[in-house]
Design an enzyme around this catalytic site. Structure first.
Site, PDB file in Angstrom:
ATOM      1  N   THR A  76      -7.314   8.354  93.615  1.00  0.00           N
ATOM      2  CA  THR A  76      -8.205   8.955  94.600  1.00  0.00           C
ATOM      3  C   THR A  76      -8.140   8.089  95.847  1.00  0.00           C
ATOM      4  O   THR A  76      -8.070   6.858  95.748  1.00  0.00           O
ATOM      5  CB  THR A  76      -9.653   9.030  94.083  1.00  0.00           C
ATOM      6  OG1 THR A  76     -10.109   7.716  93.738  1.00  0.00           O
ATOM      7  CG2 THR A  76      -9.739   9.915  92.842  1.00  0.00           C
ATOM      8  N   HIS A  77      -8.131   8.698  97.025  1.00  0.00           N
ATOM      9  CA  HIS A  77      -7.928   7.980  98.293  1.00  0.00           C
ATOM     10  C   HIS A  77      -6.566   7.271  98.304  1.00  0.00           C
ATOM     11  O   HIS A  77      -6.399   6.257  98.994  1.00  0.00           O
ATOM     12  CB  HIS A  77      -9.033   6.944  98.537  1.00  0.00           C
ATOM     13  CG  HIS A  77     -10.420   7.505  98.505  1.00  0.00           C
ATOM     14  ND1 HIS A  77     -11.058   7.989  99.624  1.00  0.00           N
ATOM     15  CD2 HIS A  77     -11.290   7.680  97.471  1.00  0.00           C
ATOM     16  CE1 HIS A  77     -12.262   8.414  99.301  1.00  0.00           C
ATOM     17  NE2 HIS A  77     -12.428   8.253  97.988  1.00  0.00           N
TER      18      HIS A  77
ATOM     19  N   PRO B 258      10.004  65.475 118.593  1.00  0.00           N
ATOM     20  CA  PRO B 258       9.382  64.186 118.266  1.00  0.00           C
ATOM     21  C   PRO B 258       7.864  64.180 118.409  1.00  0.00           C
ATOM     22  O   PRO B 258       7.171  63.586 117.576  1.00  0.00           O
ATOM     23  CB  PRO B 258      10.016  63.209 119.252  1.00  0.00           C
ATOM     24  CG  PRO B 258      11.070  63.930 119.972  1.00  0.00           C
ATOM     25  CD  PRO B 258      11.030  65.360 119.617  1.00  0.00           C
TER      26      PRO B 258
ATOM     27  N   ASP C 154       5.756  67.213 119.159  1.00  0.00           N
ATOM     28  CA  ASP C 154       5.077  68.404 118.655  1.00  0.00           C
ATOM     29  C   ASP C 154       5.066  68.474 117.133  1.00  0.00           C
ATOM     30  O   ASP C 154       4.104  69.000 116.550  1.00  0.00           O
ATOM     31  CB  ASP C 154       5.748  69.666 119.209  1.00  0.00           C
ATOM     32  CG  ASP C 154       5.590  69.792 120.710  1.00  0.00           C
ATOM     33  OD1 ASP C 154       4.680  69.138 121.255  1.00  0.00           O
ATOM     34  OD2 ASP C 154       6.379  70.530 121.331  1.00  0.00           O
TER      35      ASP C 154
ATOM     36  N   ASN D 278      16.444  13.527  98.918  1.00  0.00           N
ATOM     37  CA  ASN D 278      15.088  13.772  99.423  1.00  0.00           C
ATOM     38  C   ASN D 278      14.450  15.011  98.774  1.00  0.00           C
ATOM     39  O   ASN D 278      15.157  15.887  98.268  1.00  0.00           O
ATOM     40  CB  ASN D 278      15.129  13.967 100.941  1.00  0.00           C
ATOM     41  CG  ASN D 278      15.614  12.738 101.669  1.00  0.00           C
ATOM     42  OD1 ASN D 278      15.384  11.615 101.225  1.00  0.00           O
ATOM     43  ND2 ASN D 278      16.300  12.939 102.778  1.00  0.00           N
TER      44      ASN D 278
ATOM     45  N   SER E 125      20.770  11.859 103.434  1.00  0.00           N
ATOM     46  CA  SER E 125      20.893  11.041 104.627  1.00  0.00           C
ATOM     47  C   SER E 125      22.329  11.046 105.127  1.00  0.00           C
ATOM     48  O   SER E 125      23.277  11.045 104.330  1.00  0.00           O
ATOM     49  CB  SER E 125      20.457   9.604 104.338  1.00  0.00           C
ATOM     50  OG  SER E 125      20.715   8.778 105.457  1.00  0.00           O
ATOM     51  N   SER E 126      22.454  11.035 106.442  1.00  0.00           N
ATOM     52  CA  SER E 126      23.791  10.943 107.041  1.00  0.00           C
ATOM     53  C   SER E 126      24.266   9.500 107.156  1.00  0.00           C
ATOM     54  O   SER E 126      25.425   9.261 107.501  1.00  0.00           O
ATOM     55  CB  SER E 126      23.767  11.588 108.435  1.00  0.00           C
ATOM     56  OG  SER E 126      22.843  10.902 109.276  1.00  0.00           O
TER      57      SER E 126
ATOM     58  N   LYS F 108      21.215   8.670  98.956  1.00  0.00           N
ATOM     59  CA  LYS F 108      19.804   9.021  99.151  1.00  0.00           C
ATOM     60  C   LYS F 108      19.606  10.518  98.917  1.00  0.00           C
ATOM     61  O   LYS F 108      20.372  11.340  99.398  1.00  0.00           O
ATOM     62  CB  LYS F 108      19.356   8.652 100.550  1.00  0.00           C
ATOM     63  CG  LYS F 108      17.840   8.688 100.758  1.00  0.00           C
ATOM     64  CD  LYS F 108      17.477   8.145 102.136  1.00  0.00           C
ATOM     65  CE  LYS F 108      15.989   7.928 102.287  1.00  0.00           C
ATOM     66  NZ  LYS F 108      15.213   9.182 102.185  1.00  0.00           N
TER      67      LYS F 108
ATOM     68  N   GLY G 240       1.714  49.542 120.324  1.00  0.00           N
ATOM     69  CA  GLY G 240       2.875  49.901 119.521  1.00  0.00           C
ATOM     70  C   GLY G 240       3.404  51.286 119.835  1.00  0.00           C
ATOM     71  O   GLY G 240       4.206  51.829 119.072  1.00  0.00           O
TER      72      GLY G 240
ATOM     73  N   GLU H 225       9.496  19.888 101.239  1.00  0.00           N
ATOM     74  CA  GLU H 225       9.381  19.868 102.690  1.00  0.00           C
ATOM     75  C   GLU H 225       9.558  21.267 103.275  1.00  0.00           C
ATOM     76  O   GLU H 225       8.909  21.626 104.276  1.00  0.00           O
ATOM     77  CB  GLU H 225      10.413  18.891 103.262  1.00  0.00           C
ATOM     78  CG  GLU H 225      10.111  17.438 102.887  1.00  0.00           C
ATOM     79  CD  GLU H 225      11.278  16.506 103.162  1.00  0.00           C
ATOM     80  OE1 GLU H 225      12.315  16.977 103.680  1.00  0.00           O
ATOM     81  OE2 GLU H 225      11.161  15.309 102.835  1.00  0.00           O
TER      82      GLU H 225
END
Length: 474
Positions: free
Chosen positions: A196-197, A139, A141, A335, A327-328, A333, A107, A340
């Site tokens: 569950t599962h 800068p 010193d 979402n 949706s297009s 629709k 850096g 997401e």
């Protein structure tokens, strides 16, 4: 007026944009690293300003700026030096830091960038000509007195990351935790089926389920606070290799104390400057907590996404706010876009964690880690993304999220797992046979039990009460 001016450093002449506050060393780095277009993160630039302010304050108080060295400063010059540092810390010169993140691994280019900007701004505040080749505030010193990039740049990374966690991430997580807790309390009387599962399980209350999410976020707040702990030790004072050459023995302590006062965070001088200069283990540990927070946020948002799935052909036990057309090609629709978005942020943070871990493991040889710019960039990106995504998830999803009691309760009676509460009365084997028969016949457990007189009606009613299944009993 020309577009450029000529500056000189130890390697010769360099053309620099005419009005830039930075100088030759910054411009060389701009020319050498046309890599990504990603400049130093703004919080890191401002942290550099804070660190330079703390260093100048320490050197002033120790008499180093005004009483020692070849080019002593007057008190008025020190005052303007401090003012210039503060302006960088306040973000007034963010546009004067053009160097790519993928630069020298220590850096150094960005440290010199800060030194040049601060020196030239201090000269300007003193009424001088910041373009003149002679620098009354120098800068190296003065601005960089008692410092090396090798201790100052990691100090700035620690300060920047800790501040962002404290100011941005923790408040965002606390707000999400409160919203989820409020929803859990409001929805505590709504019975639904557990899963569950991804398969039917015994009933629980929607409030209990959401309360589990709230607890996950509460733990994330704790982890965010823990994430700051390993980066509170600051390398400043170690200079080039950890020995503290060219600095005062009290310098590191004073710098840490000044930063603690400025930020209200408990920064301290590193206990061992050789470790602090050479390795970034603390930053790796810090990001490990951020990774866990990302895992939690992915999990919570994905569960909310599943609960809101539908509206007719899936669970739809929670109604998510409509944010935009989904949706297009499919009219109407909608979402779960905020879920997401959060999940993608979490994925990015998990990737950043690999960057931090790999850089920490492979970048630190002997007295220096040479992967610091990308480590700082990745860590700050993670904090900023997690904070911003959490705020957006609260504002545009969690607050307006509603329960759908009808959908929650509709599947409870149909669940084959209702038979679980009959185990104490009829045993596991017979209960399993009832479940299989109920599935095959399409009947409910309650209907089969009544047809076959499995239990007296009063006992059956008590055993198959969904509410009683949501809590332990003696």
């Amino acid at each position: 007026m020309t577009d450029y001016r000529t500056e000189k450093d130890s390697m010769g002449d360099v053309r620099v944009p005419a009005q830039a506050y930075y100088g030759a060393q910054t411009q060389r780095a701009v020319d050498n690293f046309p890599i990504s277009g990603w400049t130093l993160p703004r919080p890191l630039v401002r942290a550099l300003g804070l660190v330079k302010l703390a260093c100048a304050t320490a050197n002033r108080d120790l008499g180093k700026l005004t009483k020692t060295g070849k080019n002593k400063l007057a008190d008025s010059q020190v005052e303007k030096l401090l003012a210039a540092c503060r302006e960088v810390a306040e973000g007034r010169f963010d546009d004067q830091f053009p160097i790519d993140v993928f630069q020298t691994g220590s850096g150094t280019s960005s440290n010199m960038n800060a030194n040049e900007v601060i020196a030239n701004r201090a000269i300007e505040l003193l009424g001088g000509d910041r373009f003149h080749k002679d620098k009354p505030v120098h800068p190296n010193d003065h601005v960089n007195m008692g410092q090396s990039t090798n201790d100052i740049f990691p100090t700035a990374i620690h300060v920047a990351v800790a501040l962002e966690i404290h100011r941005e991430l923790i408040p965002a997580l606390e707000r999400l935790q409160k919203v989820l807790t409020d929803k859990a309390n409001a929805w505590d009387k709504i019975i639904k089926i557990g899963r569950t599962h991804l398969a039917d399980a015994t009933p629980l209350r929607l409030g209990q389920e959401i309360g589990g999410f709230a607890r996950q976020i509460e733990l994330s707040v704790t982890r965010a606070k823990k994430a700051m702990e390993p980066i509170l030790e600051l390398p400043a004072g170690g200079t080039a290799v950890g020995t503290g050459i060219n600095t005062h023995p009290e310098f590191g302590h004073r710098v840490a104390a000044a930063l603690a006062k400025e930020t209200s965070l408990p920064f301290i001088e590193a206990l061992d400057h050789f470790e602090a200069n050479a390795q970034r283990d603390g930053l790796v540990e810090c990001h490990g907590q951020l990774r866990t927070i990302a895992v939690t946020l992915f999990n919570v948002s994905n569960n909310v996404r599943w609960l809101g799935s539908g509206p007719r052909c899936a669970f739809y036990e929670v109604k998510l706010p409509d944010r935009q057309p989904g949706s297009s090609i499919m009219p109407g629709k909608v979402n779960p876009v905020m879920c997401e978005s959060m999940m993608q942020v979490a994925a990015r943070v998990l990737g950043n964690d690999q960057t931090l871990a790999f850089s920490g493991a492979t970048g630190g040889q002997f007295q220096l880690n040479i992967m610091m710019p990308i480590m700082g960039h990745a860590a700050l990106e993670s904090v900023q993304l997690l904070a911003a995504a959490t705020r957006a998830f609260v504002d545009f999803c969690a607050i307006e999220m509603e329960a759908n009691p009808e959908a929650c309760e509709a599947s409870v009676e149909k669940s084959l797992s209702m038979v679980t509460s009959l185990n104490p009365h009829i045993g596991y084997e017979r209960a399993a046979a009832l479940a299989k028969e109920a599935f095959k016949s399409g009947k409910t457990i309650r209907e089969l039990c009544r047809e076959q007189n499995v239990l007296p009606e009063a006992t059956l009613q008590t055993a198959l009460d969904p509410w009683s299944m949501t809590e332990p009993h003696e």
